[in-house]
Design a protein around this motif. Structure first.
Motif, mmCIF file in Angstrom:
data_model
loop_
_atom_site.group_PDB
_atom_site.id
_atom_site.type_symbol
_atom_site.label_atom_id
_atom_site.label_comp_id
_atom_site.label_asym_id
_atom_site.label_seq_id
_atom_site.Cartn_x
_atom_site.Cartn_y
_atom_site.Cartn_z
ATOM 1 N N TYR A 73 0.840 -1.196 0.000
ATOM 2 C CA TYR A 73 0.000 0.000 0.000
ATOM 3 C C TYR A 73 0.876 1.248 0.000
ATOM 4 O O TYR A 73 1.806 1.347 0.808
ATOM 5 C CB TYR A 73 -0.899 -0.012 1.245
ATOM 6 C CG TYR A 73 -1.935 1.086 1.224
ATOM 7 C CD1 TYR A 73 -2.848 1.178 0.183
ATOM 8 C CD2 TYR A 73 -2.006 2.041 2.243
ATOM 9 C CE1 TYR A 73 -3.805 2.183 0.152
ATOM 10 C CE2 TYR A 73 -2.963 3.037 2.222
ATOM 11 C CZ TYR A 73 -3.857 3.106 1.168
ATOM 12 O OH TYR A 73 -4.801 4.100 1.142
ATOM 13 N N GLU A 74 0.619 2.165 -0.907
ATOM 14 C CA GLU A 74 1.481 3.341 -1.056
ATOM 15 C C GLU A 74 0.783 4.637 -0.672
ATOM 16 O O GLU A 74 1.339 5.711 -0.850
ATOM 17 C CB GLU A 74 1.962 3.464 -2.520
ATOM 18 C CG GLU A 74 2.637 2.228 -3.079
ATOM 19 C CD GLU A 74 4.012 1.954 -2.468
ATOM 20 O OE1 GLU A 74 4.497 2.791 -1.671
ATOM 21 O OE2 GLU A 74 4.596 0.888 -2.767
ATOM 22 N N ASP A 75 -0.452 4.536 -0.157
ATOM 23 C CA ASP A 75 -1.226 5.754 0.085
ATOM 24 C C ASP A 75 -1.473 5.976 1.572
ATOM 25 O O ASP A 75 -0.739 5.442 2.400
ATOM 26 C CB ASP A 75 -2.500 5.690 -0.765
ATOM 27 C CG ASP A 75 -2.127 5.736 -2.247
ATOM 28 O OD1 ASP A 75 -1.712 6.801 -2.710
ATOM 29 O OD2 ASP A 75 -2.188 4.681 -2.908
ATOM 30 N N PHE A 76 -2.476 6.745 1.899
ATOM 31 C CA PHE A 76 -2.701 7.134 3.289
ATOM 32 C C PHE A 76 -4.124 6.804 3.717
ATOM 33 O O PHE A 76 -4.962 6.467 2.880
ATOM 34 C CB PHE A 76 -2.433 8.637 3.454
ATOM 35 C CG PHE A 76 -0.978 8.978 3.270
ATOM 36 C CD1 PHE A 76 -0.108 8.987 4.336
ATOM 37 C CD2 PHE A 76 -0.472 9.234 2.003
ATOM 38 C CE1 PHE A 76 1.238 9.265 4.162
ATOM 39 C CE2 PHE A 76 0.870 9.522 1.812
ATOM 40 C CZ PHE A 76 1.729 9.536 2.906
ATOM 41 N N LEU A 77 -4.373 6.894 5.018
ATOM 42 C CA LEU A 77 -5.680 6.547 5.559
ATOM 43 C C LEU A 77 -6.254 7.771 6.272
ATOM 44 O O LEU A 77 -5.640 8.273 7.213
ATOM 45 C CB LEU A 77 -5.540 5.390 6.550
ATOM 46 C CG LEU A 77 -4.937 4.119 5.954
ATOM 47 C CD1 LEU A 77 -4.564 3.126 7.047
ATOM 48 C CD2 LEU A 77 -5.925 3.488 4.970
ATOM 49 N N PRO A 78 -7.413 8.246 5.816
ATOM 50 C CA PRO A 78 -7.930 9.500 6.387
ATOM 51 C C PRO A 78 -8.156 9.446 7.908
ATOM 52 O O PRO A 78 -7.865 10.417 8.594
ATOM 53 C CB PRO A 78 -9.241 9.736 5.634
ATOM 54 C CG PRO A 78 -9.467 8.553 4.780
ATOM 55 C CD PRO A 78 -8.223 7.747 4.707
ATOM 56 N N VAL A 79 -8.633 8.325 8.428
ATOM 57 C CA VAL A 79 -8.871 8.251 9.872
ATOM 58 C C VAL A 79 -7.537 8.327 10.622
ATOM 59 O O VAL A 79 -7.405 9.018 11.642
ATOM 60 C CB VAL A 79 -9.628 6.956 10.250
ATOM 61 C CG1 VAL A 79 -9.730 6.798 11.762
ATOM 62 C CG2 VAL A 79 -11.011 6.941 9.606
ATOM 63 N N SER A 80 -6.515 7.640 10.099
ATOM 64 C CA SER A 80 -5.186 7.686 10.713
ATOM 65 C C SER A 80 -4.597 9.087 10.609
ATOM 66 O O SER A 80 -4.025 9.607 11.574
ATOM 67 C CB SER A 80 -4.240 6.712 10.012
ATOM 68 O OG SER A 80 -4.694 5.392 10.138
ATOM 69 N N ALA A 81 -4.726 9.689 9.416
ATOM 70 C CA ALA A 81 -4.190 11.044 9.218
ATOM 71 C C ALA A 81 -4.831 11.993 10.209
ATOM 72 O O ALA A 81 -4.160 12.812 10.842
ATOM 73 C CB ALA A 81 -4.429 11.512 7.789
ATOM 74 N N ALA A 82 -6.152 11.863 10.392
ATOM 75 C CA ALA A 82 -6.847 12.723 11.356
ATOM 76 C C ALA A 82 -6.290 12.485 12.755
ATOM 77 O O ALA A 82 -6.092 13.440 13.521
ATOM 78 C CB ALA A 82 -8.351 12.448 11.315
#
Ligand code: OOG
Ligand code: NI
Length: 455
Positions: free
Chosen positions: A390-399
């Motif tokens: 996986y090369e992207d991000f997770l909105p809940v984690s980013a928050a």
């Protein structure tokens, strides 16, 4: 000018990420300490897991193991975001995915600039999580107008950076000398400024609206706010941070520890309080910069991602846990329903896989006639499937990362919805769809093995 005179975009990105790392370690010594801890834990992990060591070596990943995987910045205007798109393109980084953080009470929306093709990712996967402030989410009309006016007065790029971007676009690339100059000039945009562009009262008014608004609006540029190396054992680093004088955020974000890692697990140390000179010769402090670590697993299909979101949601129904161990136990219980062996993940189409020929498959290749579908070929031992990272991000984690650095103030979700169209308008192009990128990788690899086997 002939194409071969240009430095490849991948190499410009590497120049950039190593220069940025050097600058950040000088600016934030704690980050250097974190890098060291990560390198030590990576070394210990490899010593204890020869199979992992072999796998990383085979993939050519050992060399860059403990180096940065990503960083993050936040900009204030559409024009700033648009110029960043042009800058990152010169380094082979393209906007992938749209993240709406307003849902989590953070007044920004974001994308990740990253390399998209396999060879470039392998070369150097460095990416920048880039957020655009949403001034429209400031409720107070006068304050919103003031913030817009302050932002309109600044130029976060040097004149030489602008000139070199135009030149690169015109020529179709940069020579090695130009690239070095370009990287040095672009680095200026990411530098920390101890001098705020506003007085303390203005800073505080913006801070009261949201700490993130003050961070974006009150400085000459969008200082890099963290860098993130890759760890092979995030649980151990989290646990050992206090012993080296680093204060970790309460919990590791993302999925629990698993046999088959999925998506992305992240943790960070909380942002430092740093001395600032405000206009009018006033002294104060600002809290923005931190260090983060990440451990990546398999990319999930939309079906797998939906299951992840559902189970994460379920685990969040229970009261939030202040300590990581309890949090991880709660998470692991919720994720018991997520298959944790590669065969199930693949056959239930929860994760993306790359197909390649086994040794037997290579011998068979060219002789043709190995009939059947991929599953049959895997069972026959001619084809193997390995998870795509996986090369992207997770909105809940980013928050969660944003929130842990907002000094405990809790923010309500903004009523405003996601606005991908406005973001893309500012950016100057659509963001790429991450699922489409992974699906293409998977499908291309499948087509290649089928073709090789004449199936
Ligand atoms: C970005 C936070 C998000 C991540 O790794 O999820 C992020 C920020 O604080 O600006 O970097
Ligand atoms: Ni991050």
């Amino acid at each position: 000018m002939a194409l071969e005179h240009f430095l490849p975009a991948d190499d410009i990105r590497t120049l950039f990420s190593t220069s940025m790392s050097r600058m950040y370690q000088q600016e934030v010594p704690q980050y250097g300490t974190l890098m060291q801890l990560v390198a030590e834990v990576n070394e210990q992990t490899l010593a204890g897991e020869p199979a992992l060591q072999q796998q990383l070596q085979d993939n050519g990943e050992l060399e860059r193991l403990s180096l940065e995987r990503h960083g993050a910045i936040r900009v204030g205007t559409a024009a700033e975001l648009n110029m960043l798109r042009r800058i990152f393109a010169i380094m082979g980084m393209y906007p992938v995915s749209y993240y709406d953080l307003s849902e989590a009470g953070v007044p920004v929306h974001s994308t990740a600039f990253r390399p998209v093709d396999e060879a470039s990712l392998r070369h150097n996967p460095f990416r920048i999580f880039t957020s655009l402030l949403r001034l429209e989410l400031i409720a107070d009309d006068a304050l919103r107008a003031q913030a817009a006016e302050i932002l309109a007065r600044r130029d976060i790029f040097t004149a030489t950076a602008r000139k070199l971007v135009a030149q690169a676009e015109e020529q179709g690339g940069l020579t090695a000398d130009q690239a070095r100059q370009f990287v040095a000039e672009v680095l200026e945009t990411f530098r920390w400024h101890q001098h705020a562009t506003v007085d303390l009262a203005t800073y505080q008014a913006l801070q009261d609206a949201h700490r993130l608004i003050a961070d974006v609006v009150c400085f000459r540029g969008p200082h890099i706010n963290h860098l993130t190396p890759r760890t092979l054992d995030i649980d151990t680093v989290q646990q050992q941070m206090p012993a080296v004088g680093i204060n970790p955020k309460a919990v590791i974000e993302g999925p629990p520890r698993r046999r088959c890692p999925i998506l992305l697990r992240q943790t960070s140390f909380t942002a430092l309080e740093e001395a600032i000179h405000f206009a009018g010769d006033q002294a104060g402090t600002h809290t923005a910069r931190f260090g983060e670590i990440e451990q990546r697993g398999m990319a999930l299909t939309p079906k797998g991602r939906a299951l992840y979101d559902e189970l994460l949601n379920r685990s969040r129904q229970a009261p939030a846990q202040a300590d990581n161990e309890t949090h991880q136990r709660q998470l692991a219980a919720a994720f018991a329903d997520f298959p944790d062996d590669e065969h199930s993940l693949r056959t239930q189409q929860l994760g993306y896989f790359r197909y390649s020929l086994t040794e037997a498959g290579r011998q068979q290749a060219g002789h043709g006639g190995a009939g059947g579908d991929l599953n049959a070929l895997i069972e026959a031992g001619l084809v193997q499937a390995t998870p795509i990272t996986y090369e992207d991000f997770l909105p809940v984690s980013a928050a969660g990362i944003f929130q842990s650095n907002l000094g405990g103030t809790h923010h309500q979700a903004y009523a405003q919805n996601a606005n991908q169209a406005a973001f893309e308008q500012a950016l100057g192009c659509p963001v790429r769809d991450e699922f489409a990128l992974y699906a293409t990788l998977q499908d291309d690899s499948a087509r290649q093995v089928l073709q090789a086997l004449g199936a």
